[in-house]
Design an enzyme around this catalytic site. Structure first.
Site, mmCIF file in Angstrom:
data_model
loop_
_atom_site.group_PDB
_atom_site.id
_atom_site.type_symbol
_atom_site.label_atom_id
_atom_site.label_comp_id
_atom_site.label_asym_id
_atom_site.label_seq_id
_atom_site.Cartn_x
_atom_site.Cartn_y
_atom_site.Cartn_z
ATOM 1 N N LYS A 1 -9.590 -22.749 -38.226
ATOM 2 C CA LYS A 1 -8.683 -22.775 -39.379
ATOM 3 C C LYS A 1 -7.472 -23.629 -38.997
ATOM 4 O O LYS A 1 -6.986 -23.542 -37.865
ATOM 5 C CB LYS A 1 -8.262 -21.345 -39.719
ATOM 6 C CG LYS A 1 -7.408 -21.212 -40.968
ATOM 7 C CD LYS A 1 -7.125 -19.726 -41.277
ATOM 8 C CE LYS A 1 -6.315 -19.560 -42.557
ATOM 9 N NZ LYS A 1 -6.068 -18.123 -42.872
ATOM 10 N N SER B 1 -7.060 -16.543 -47.639
ATOM 11 C CA SER B 1 -6.669 -17.906 -47.393
ATOM 12 C C SER B 1 -7.617 -18.696 -46.488
ATOM 13 O O SER B 1 -7.545 -19.925 -46.467
ATOM 14 C CB SER B 1 -5.280 -17.931 -46.764
ATOM 15 O OG SER B 1 -5.315 -17.372 -45.464
ATOM 16 N N SER C 1 -7.242 -12.202 -45.690
ATOM 17 C CA SER C 1 -7.604 -13.621 -45.666
ATOM 18 C C SER C 1 -8.844 -13.984 -44.853
ATOM 19 O O SER C 1 -9.294 -15.133 -44.902
ATOM 20 C CB SER C 1 -6.434 -14.452 -45.139
ATOM 21 O OG SER C 1 -5.465 -14.613 -46.143
#
Lengths: 487, 96
Positions: free
Chosen positions: A79, A154, A178
């Site tokens: 990420k 997210s 997330s």
């Protein structure tokens, strides 16, 4: 013939060890898939092909000489919230669109040391603030199961990348859901460990008392392999917990007979899509067949978890994001008139709308005259929520319920109404407030869209969660389904 | 709870955010919704409840030995800075 991307991480590890294929072949295969499929998904912000091939060649040399760990030579995606030395690290914000990290996050260091090969950095909601991956400066990520739908957020880029098999596994972070919510919306296995289990060093901060790094993968077994390498004490994170890391793979196959599962009453009340709830109940019946006992439990303060979170998280975010000043790194406005203009315009132009909204929410709840009414109050309710969890875990081994109120929604459907968007995290936020570990595993489909089952454990019960998830995955094949357009 | 543009301007100043006139009404509306939403917390009975700042009970901030652990890397760090001269970060003139 099974193609390389159709194997799980554990199967790929076995293939590398028995020399059925090399890390270089594996890495080329996934880079090729990123080339072909990423334009339709927007899952990656940066692809590090050249470095990946060099690391893969290095991994092959380690494997040839019989060295290496369980993960050596396996590709992964990070990420874009994790700092990667010498590689663009944007947090999906214009604010960091020019930021080349000068060091590696501890998670990155550990997985690199384990011999894993980074394919690139994945898209996300800006500064991890969002539940749909629509707040990214780099544009929304598409759900591989239906490209008109959101992948969740997210960690939406990580979810889409793994679901479409552009990477066999990816890291994520979870402040209010997330990892788990995008895992649910894309049919993946996602785990958010206990707060303090995995180092936050080099992970760009959103809400420091809630942020925790974890994994999005294809199975509980894959998640166990990853978590093993990621977990453990780090002197560079002041809230890292100095406790031994158990062998997560060793306990995967323990029988579930006698397991006490708590059904959280508040999870099945209004707001839950009926058909979604039915699939979750079917999964619970499957657990009964495996010898588990279902016990209804109540967490009476849980309905206040979303409002509590939307005081605590913005407050911490407004403090954390005050470091972006247009002076030392990141976006800086053109021709500032004076120092105040430099600060306010750099921040005003560098941050997106949702990030600015949360910073202002935080600044307000922390401001003189409002602190007691909002922030202190929220911290007290947070204690009540944490106490609810503690009481529940005296009665049962794990808690179960839905991960998300409904399957993936249309891109654009909720983006204009923050409250509707925030309520997506109604089932996931509690675990962050209490700091307990939680997972989401695939448990079926509704109209072709995946549905997730959430499993929550007591502090440091990751091994139990993985064991419980693995038992279900031995009996079912939901986690093996692949989106047809990306097969 | 209902915020007006002037309230948003005040909050934006506290947060050091330049918000344009055109953006004000939308922020006033969405922030009002958020503050109304979190007012649910008023219903909670939290008398005698200890506020919780950290999720793990008994965790204390560790001290470390007072030893040098970082080496000088200012050149590397300043590569990300927008305006640097003679190893110094530049800002607009503060004193006349």
């Amino acid at each position: 013939m099974t193609e390389l991307h159709q194997f799980s991480l554990a199967e790929l590890a076995a293939g590398l060890k028995t020399k059925r294929f090399s890390s270089l072949e594996l890495t080329r295969h996934f880079l090729g898939r990123i080339d072909r499929h990423n334009p339709a998904l927007n899952a990656f912000i940066t692809v590090t092909a050249e470095a990946a091939l060099a690391h893969a060649a290095q991994a092959d040399r380690s494997l040839a000489s019989g060295e290496g760990t369980a993960l050596t030579g396996l590709p992964l995606a990070h990420k874009d919230i994790f700092c990667t030395d010498g590689v663009l690290t944007t947090c999906a914000s214009r604010m960091l669109s020019n930021f080349v990290a000068p060091y590696d996050a501890t998670v990155v260091t550990r997985l690199k040391a384990a011999g894993m090969v980074m394919l690139g950095k994945t898209n996300m909601d800006e500064f991890a603030m969002g539940s749909s991956n629509e707040t990214s400066w780099y544009g929304p990520v598409k759900n591989p199961w239906d490209v008109k739908k959101v992948p969740g957020g997210s960690s939406g880029g990580s979810a889409a990348a793994v679901a479409a098999r552009l990477s066999p596994v990816a890291t994520g972070t979870d402040t209010g859901g997330s990892i788990r919510q995008p895992a649910a919306l894309t049919s993946l296995t996602g785990i958010k460990p206990t707060y303090g289990r995995v180092s936050r060093y080099g992970m760009i901060a959103f809400a420091s008392s809630l942020d925790q790094a974890g994994v999005l993968g294809l199975s509980a077994h894959d998640a166990a392999l990853m978590l093993q390498a990621m977990s453990g004490f780090d002197p560079r994170d002041s809230t890292s917990v100095d406790a031994p890391v158990p062998d997560y793979v060793a306990t995967l196959d323990q029988p579930l007979s006698g397991l006490k599962i708590g059904l959280v009453k508040e999870f099945f009340e209004k707001g839950l899509d009926e058909a979604n709830g039915k699939l979750v109940r079917d999964a619970l019946s499957e657990y009964q067949k495996l010898g588990a006992k279902l016990i209804e439990v109540s967490l009476p303060s849980l309905p206040l978890s979303v409002p509590t979170y939307y005081v605590v998280a913005p407050a911490e975010c407004s403090s954390n994001l005050s470091r972006f000043d247009g002076v030392r790194f990141g976006y800086s406005c053109k021709e500032p008139r004076d120092l105040m203009d430099l600060y306010t315009r750099s921040r005003g132009e560098g941050f997106g709308a949702e990030v600015k909204r949360r910073i202002m929410t935080g600044a307000y709840v922390l401001s003189a005259g409002y602190y007691d009414a909002y922030y202190l109050k929220a911290q007290k309710v947070r204690r009540q929520i944490a106490d609810d969890f503690e009481r529940a875990f005296k009665q049962v081994d794990v808690l179960m319920g839905p991960t998300s109120p409904s399957p993936a929604f249309d891109i654009g459907a909720k983006v204009d109404d923050p409250i509707t968007m925030y309520l997506n995290d109604i089932y996931t936020i509690g675990a962050n407030l209490a700091g307990v570990p939680a997972m989401s595993i695939p448990c079926g489909f509704l109209g072709g869209l995946p549905v997730g089952l959430q499993i929550i454990g007591g502090h440091f019960a990751e091994a139990k969660l993985l064991n419980v998830a693995h038992a279900y995955q031995r009996e079912t094949d939901w986690h093996k389904k692949m989106p047809q357009s990306f097969a | 709870m209902s915020l007006e543009a002037k309230d948003v301007a005040k909050i934006a100043h506290l947060a050091r955010l330049a918000i344009t006139e055109q953006e004000m009404p939308a922020y006033a509306e969405s922030l009002s919704k958020i503050f109304s939403f979190v007012e649910q917390l008023n219903a909670a009975d939290v008398d005698n409840v200890e506020p919780m700042a950290h999720p793990l009970a008994g965790q204390v901030q560790r001290m470390r030995a007072d030893e040098v652990t970082e080496t000088d890397a200012h050149e590397k760090y300043q590569r990300n800075a927008p305006r640097v001269e003679a190893s110094l970060y530049l800002v607009p003139k503060v004193l006349e």
